[in-house]
Design an enzyme around this catalytic site. Structure first.
Site, mmCIF file in Angstrom:
data_model
loop_
_atom_site.group_PDB
_atom_site.id
_atom_site.type_symbol
_atom_site.label_atom_id
_atom_site.label_comp_id
_atom_site.label_asym_id
_atom_site.label_seq_id
_atom_site.Cartn_x
_atom_site.Cartn_y
_atom_site.Cartn_z
ATOM 1 N N ASP A 135 0.865 -1.299 -0.129
ATOM 2 C CA ASP A 135 -0.026 0.009 0.196
ATOM 3 C C ASP A 135 0.839 1.111 -0.123
ATOM 4 O O ASP A 135 2.039 1.307 0.567
ATOM 5 C CB ASP A 135 -0.735 -0.002 1.106
ATOM 6 C CG ASP A 135 -2.005 -0.541 1.047
ATOM 7 O OD1 ASP A 135 -2.592 -0.880 -0.155
ATOM 8 O OD2 ASP A 135 -2.687 -1.188 1.936
ATOM 9 N N MET A 136 0.248 2.254 -0.584
ATOM 10 C CA MET A 136 1.028 3.678 -0.620
ATOM 11 C C MET A 136 0.401 4.449 0.638
ATOM 12 O O MET A 136 -0.924 4.586 0.690
ATOM 13 C CB MET A 136 0.772 4.348 -2.028
ATOM 14 C CG MET A 136 1.727 5.363 -2.046
ATOM 15 S SD MET A 136 3.769 5.186 -1.834
ATOM 16 C CE MET A 136 3.808 4.269 -3.506
ATOM 17 N N ARG A 185 -1.588 -1.078 -8.800
ATOM 18 C CA ARG A 185 -2.950 -0.515 -8.428
ATOM 19 C C ARG A 185 -2.962 1.116 -8.450
ATOM 20 O O ARG A 185 -2.033 1.613 -7.941
ATOM 21 C CB ARG A 185 -3.267 -0.871 -6.865
ATOM 22 C CG ARG A 185 -4.627 -0.471 -6.464
ATOM 23 C CD ARG A 185 -4.743 -0.533 -4.965
ATOM 24 N NE ARG A 185 -4.581 -1.850 -4.494
ATOM 25 C CZ ARG A 185 -4.463 -2.136 -3.219
ATOM 26 N NH1 ARG A 185 -3.976 -1.069 -2.352
ATOM 27 N NH2 ARG A 185 -4.110 -3.527 -2.838
ATOM 28 N N THR A 227 -11.499 2.429 -8.170
ATOM 29 C CA THR A 227 -12.210 3.329 -8.071
ATOM 30 C C THR A 227 -13.678 2.921 -7.977
ATOM 31 O O THR A 227 -14.122 1.873 -8.583
ATOM 32 C CB THR A 227 -12.280 4.092 -9.660
ATOM 33 O OG1 THR A 227 -13.095 5.603 -9.553
ATOM 34 C CG2 THR A 227 -12.450 3.602 -10.839
ATOM 35 N N ARG A 290 -12.647 6.685 5.023
ATOM 36 C CA ARG A 290 -13.783 6.260 4.040
ATOM 37 C C ARG A 290 -14.873 7.406 4.262
ATOM 38 O O ARG A 290 -15.709 7.653 3.208
ATOM 39 C CB ARG A 290 -14.299 5.181 4.615
ATOM 40 C CG ARG A 290 -13.363 3.753 4.230
ATOM 41 C CD ARG A 290 -12.742 3.543 3.223
ATOM 42 N NE ARG A 290 -11.759 4.573 2.323
ATOM 43 C CZ ARG A 290 -10.396 4.453 2.654
ATOM 44 N NH1 ARG A 290 -9.984 3.534 3.762
ATOM 45 N NH2 ARG A 290 -9.892 5.307 2.115
#
Length: 309
Positions: A135-136, A185, A227, A290
């Protein structure tokens, strides 16, 4: 409430403590988070795989500040991968790892510690028959994360990368990573970044996402287009056709609990869709990010907190 204010709230321990005491909020958490234990993640992944979806699982946690905790996170991933193997899910389920959770941010030798733990997780993933994606996180970790990725790919070339379209540098990073065998990704980005390094307006970010998607789909790697935006989903499909990408030579990615009907619709249309499933005790920061991305959920969250007596 602005997106930047929400993202600051994600770092508030006082607000987290208040939220954890509110019963109704747990139902909102359950919409986005599989649970706190390994068996919760495996159960949710199994259900999604039964629906024709693929999955990536993230053990929640970041900014680990001691070596013991970094080791615990790595141990949790190894245990998760073993459980996925036993459940017969490894062919359809991979894992996502935040390097800060396995020691990257430690003041002394953090990168080396994170690399060692990541190698161990990658070895466990290969043994189980699956893969790892790094993950970034915020822009200050991008160079370090890509450097560790390059070192991992020497022995584990299947290790996936994540690039964030809202960073101004990302088009160049896409060009560098769009080679054969490279899994990338592409997401919009979920951190509160300064204008000097990131596009800020929705229009700018969307345009940057499309430019990056073009580079990846025109390249020789394996693009993973993350997305939920209906317009961007449609554009990705058009670009895949333009660059003569067969279904299965790329994939869509969406978050657990976000547009599940759209996930299933894409599967019915023959597309490969991977669902990002988080689990673990450190769910608060993830939940607030989120909410920042989907303001419609904010009113439910605030009503839950305000109704506490």
């Amino acid at each position: 409430m602005s997106r930047s204010l929400l993202l600051r709230a994600a770092r508030s321990t006082r607000l987290r403590d208040a939220v954890e005491r509110v019963g109704p909020t747990r139902r909102l958490v359950a919409r986005y988070v599989a649970g706190e234990e390994t068996h919760d993640a495996v159960r949710v992944a199994s259900d999604l795989v039964d629906q024709g979806l693929t999955v990536t699982i993230d053990h929640l946690g970041e900014d680990t500040n001691d070596k013991l905790q970094a080791k615990r996170v790595a141990d949790a991933y190894v245990a998760l991968l073993e459980a996925l193997d036993v459940a017969g899910l490894a062919a359809s389920v991979e894992v996502s790892v935040k390097l800060s959770a396995v020691g990257q941010a430690l003041p002394a030798g953090g990168e080396a510690i994170a690399l060692d733990h990541a190698r161990r997780i990658c070895a466990a993933a290969r043994e189980a028959g699956t893969t790892v994606t790094l993950d970034m996180e915020d822009h200050s970790t991008t160079d370090s994360t890509l450097d560790i990725l390059g070192r991992l790919r020497t022995d584990f070339p299947e290790t996936g990368a994540v690039l964030q379209a809202y960073l101004r540098r990302t088009e160049d990073d896409c060009r560098n990573l769009a080679y054969a065998g490279s899994r990338v990704r592409l997401c919009k980005g979920a951190y509160d970044e300064p204008r000097s390094v990131a596009y800020v307006s929705h229009r700018e970010v969307d345009r940057a996402y499309v430019r990056c998607a073009k580079i990846l789909l025109a390249g020789n790697g394996y693009p993973m287009l993350a997305t939920h935006d209906p317009r961007l989903v449609e554009i990705v499909g058009s670009l895949a056709a333009k660059y003569r990408r067969e279904q299965g030579s790329y994939e869509y990615q969406m978050l657990y609990g976000v547009r599940p009907e759209e996930q299933r619709r894409l599967v019915r249309a023959g597309e490969r869709v991977r669902v990002y499933v988080p689990y673990g005790e450190d769910w608060y920061g993830y939940l607030v990010r989120r909410l920042a991305e989907r303001p419609a959920n904010l009113s439910l969250f605030l009503r839950s907190v305000a109704s506490k007596r």
